[in-house]
Design a protein around this motif. Sequence first.
Motif, short mmCIF file in Angstrom:
data_model
loop_
_atom_site.label_atom_id
_atom_site.label_comp_id
_atom_site.label_asym_id
_atom_site.label_seq_id
_atom_site.Cartn_x
_atom_site.Cartn_y
_atom_site.Cartn_z
N GLN A 204 -39.45 -30.10 9.39
CA GLN A 204 -39.10 -31.14 8.31
C GLN A 204 -37.36 -31.37 8.77
OE1 GLN A 204 -39.67 -31.13 4.34
NE2 GLN A 204 -39.62 -33.48 4.16
N ASN A 205 -36.52 -30.11 8.74
CA ASN A 205 -35.31 -30.19 8.76
C ASN A 205 -34.96 -30.54 9.70
OD1 ASN A 205 -35.10 -29.30 6.07
ND2 ASN A 205 -35.06 -27.15 6.40
N PHE A 206 -35.79 -30.28 11.21
CA PHE A 206 -35.05 -30.29 12.43
C PHE A 206 -35.45 -32.09 12.90
CE2 PHE A 206 -37.11 -31.46 17.19
CZ PHE A 206 -35.63 -31.04 17.61
N LEU A 207 -36.49 -32.68 12.38
CA LEU A 207 -36.54 -33.73 12.30
C LEU A 207 -35.69 -34.45 11.91
CD1 LEU A 207 -40.40 -34.39 12.39
CD2 LEU A 207 -39.30 -34.62 14.40
N GLN A 208 -35.22 -34.30 10.81
CA GLN A 208 -33.74 -34.59 9.65
C GLN A 208 -32.85 -34.77 10.87
OE1 GLN A 208 -33.84 -32.74 5.57
NE2 GLN A 208 -35.83 -34.47 4.97
N GLY A 209 -32.75 -33.63 11.48
CA GLY A 209 -31.19 -33.35 11.52
C GLY A 209 -31.23 -34.26 12.76
N LEU A 210 -32.82 -34.90 13.56
CA LEU A 210 -32.19 -35.91 15.22
C LEU A 210 -32.04 -36.85 14.51
CD1 LEU A 210 -35.76 -34.86 16.51
CD2 LEU A 210 -33.72 -34.57 17.44
N GLY A 211 -32.47 -37.22 13.35
CA GLY A 211 -31.99 -38.66 12.76
C GLY A 211 -31.17 -38.66 11.84
N ARG A 212 -29.94 -37.99 11.58
CA ARG A 212 -28.76 -37.88 11.31
C ARG A 212 -27.93 -37.63 12.66
NH1 ARG A 212 -28.43 -32.93 9.15
NH2 ARG A 212 -29.78 -34.02 6.94
N ARG A 213 -28.12 -37.38 13.76
CA ARG A 213 -27.50 -37.09 14.99
C ARG A 213 -27.52 -39.01 15.43
NH1 ARG A 213 -30.42 -33.04 17.55
NH2 ARG A 213 -30.39 -31.62 15.69
N TRP A 214 -29.07 -39.41 15.60
CA TRP A 214 -29.31 -40.48 16.70
C TRP A 214 -27.97 -41.18 15.47
CZ3 TRP A 214 -30.96 -44.83 14.61
CH2 TRP A 214 -30.98 -46.32 14.71
N LEU A 215 -28.21 -41.78 14.24
CA LEU A 215 -27.40 -42.19 12.95
C LEU A 215 -26.17 -42.27 13.93
CD1 LEU A 215 -27.16 -44.92 11.06
CD2 LEU A 215 -27.36 -42.80 9.03
N GLU A 216 -25.22 -41.26 13.74
CA GLU A 216 -23.83 -40.72 13.56
C GLU A 216 -23.49 -41.66 14.91
OE1 GLU A 216 -24.11 -36.97 13.28
OE2 GLU A 216 -23.53 -36.48 11.68
N THR A 217 -24.85 -40.69 16.59
CA THR A 217 -24.26 -41.67 17.39
C THR A 217 -24.25 -43.17 17.96
OG1 THR A 217 -25.64 -40.04 18.59
CG2 THR A 217 -24.98 -41.75 19.96
N SER A 218 -25.43 -44.06 17.25
CA SER A 218 -25.66 -45.04 16.96
C SER A 218 -23.94 -46.16 16.65
CB SER A 218 -26.86 -45.63 16.59
OG SER A 218 -26.38 -45.58 14.77
N LEU A 219 -23.64 -45.32 15.01
CA LEU A 219 -22.66 -45.19 14.71
C LEU A 219 -21.57 -45.44 15.27
CD1 LEU A 219 -22.40 -44.46 10.84
CD2 LEU A 219 -22.77 -46.82 11.21
N ARG A 220 -21.19 -44.22 16.18
CA ARG A 220 -19.75 -43.90 16.91
C ARG A 220 -19.95 -45.21 17.79
NH1 ARG A 220 -20.82 -39.31 18.68
NH2 ARG A 220 -20.39 -38.47 16.60
N ARG A 221 -20.95 -45.85 17.94
CA ARG A 221 -21.13 -46.60 19.34
C ARG A 221 -21.36 -47.86 18.87
NH1 ARG A 221 -26.63 -45.56 21.21
NH2 ARG A 221 -25.51 -44.29 22.34
N ARG A 222 -21.54 -48.16 18.26
CA ARG A 222 -20.70 -49.63 17.48
C ARG A 222 -19.21 -49.89 16.66
NH1 ARG A 222 -21.85 -50.09 12.02
NH2 ARG A 222 -19.92 -48.82 11.20
N ASP A 223 -18.76 -48.60 17.01
CA ASP A 223 -17.07 -48.20 16.28
C ASP A 223 -16.51 -48.92 18.12
OD1 ASP A 223 -17.89 -48.06 13.90
OD2 ASP A 223 -17.39 -45.94 13.73
N VAL A 224 -16.34 -48.26 18.85
CA VAL A 224 -15.76 -47.96 20.02
C VAL A 224 -16.54 -49.52 20.94
CG1 VAL A 224 -16.11 -47.65 22.82
CG2 VAL A 224 -16.19 -45.82 20.81
#
Length: 54
Positions: A19-39
């Motif tokens: 469960q912790n691993f899957l939450q980490g993946l989701g968090r990383r995906w969200l951070e990447t998508s936010l960074r991409r949107r900002d760029v």
Amino acid sequence: MAIIGVGLLLFALLIGNIQNFLQGLGRRWLETSLRRRDVEQWMSHRHLPDELRK
């Protein structure tokens, strides 16, 4: 009974780690998508040509 108890404990720990691993993946995906949107917004604001955006 002790073997069953230890087995259930290890199984619960495994489920928690998954469960912790899957939450980490989701968090990383969200951070990447936010960074991409900002760029993308920054590039749009600066009116960069498509060649530079790629």
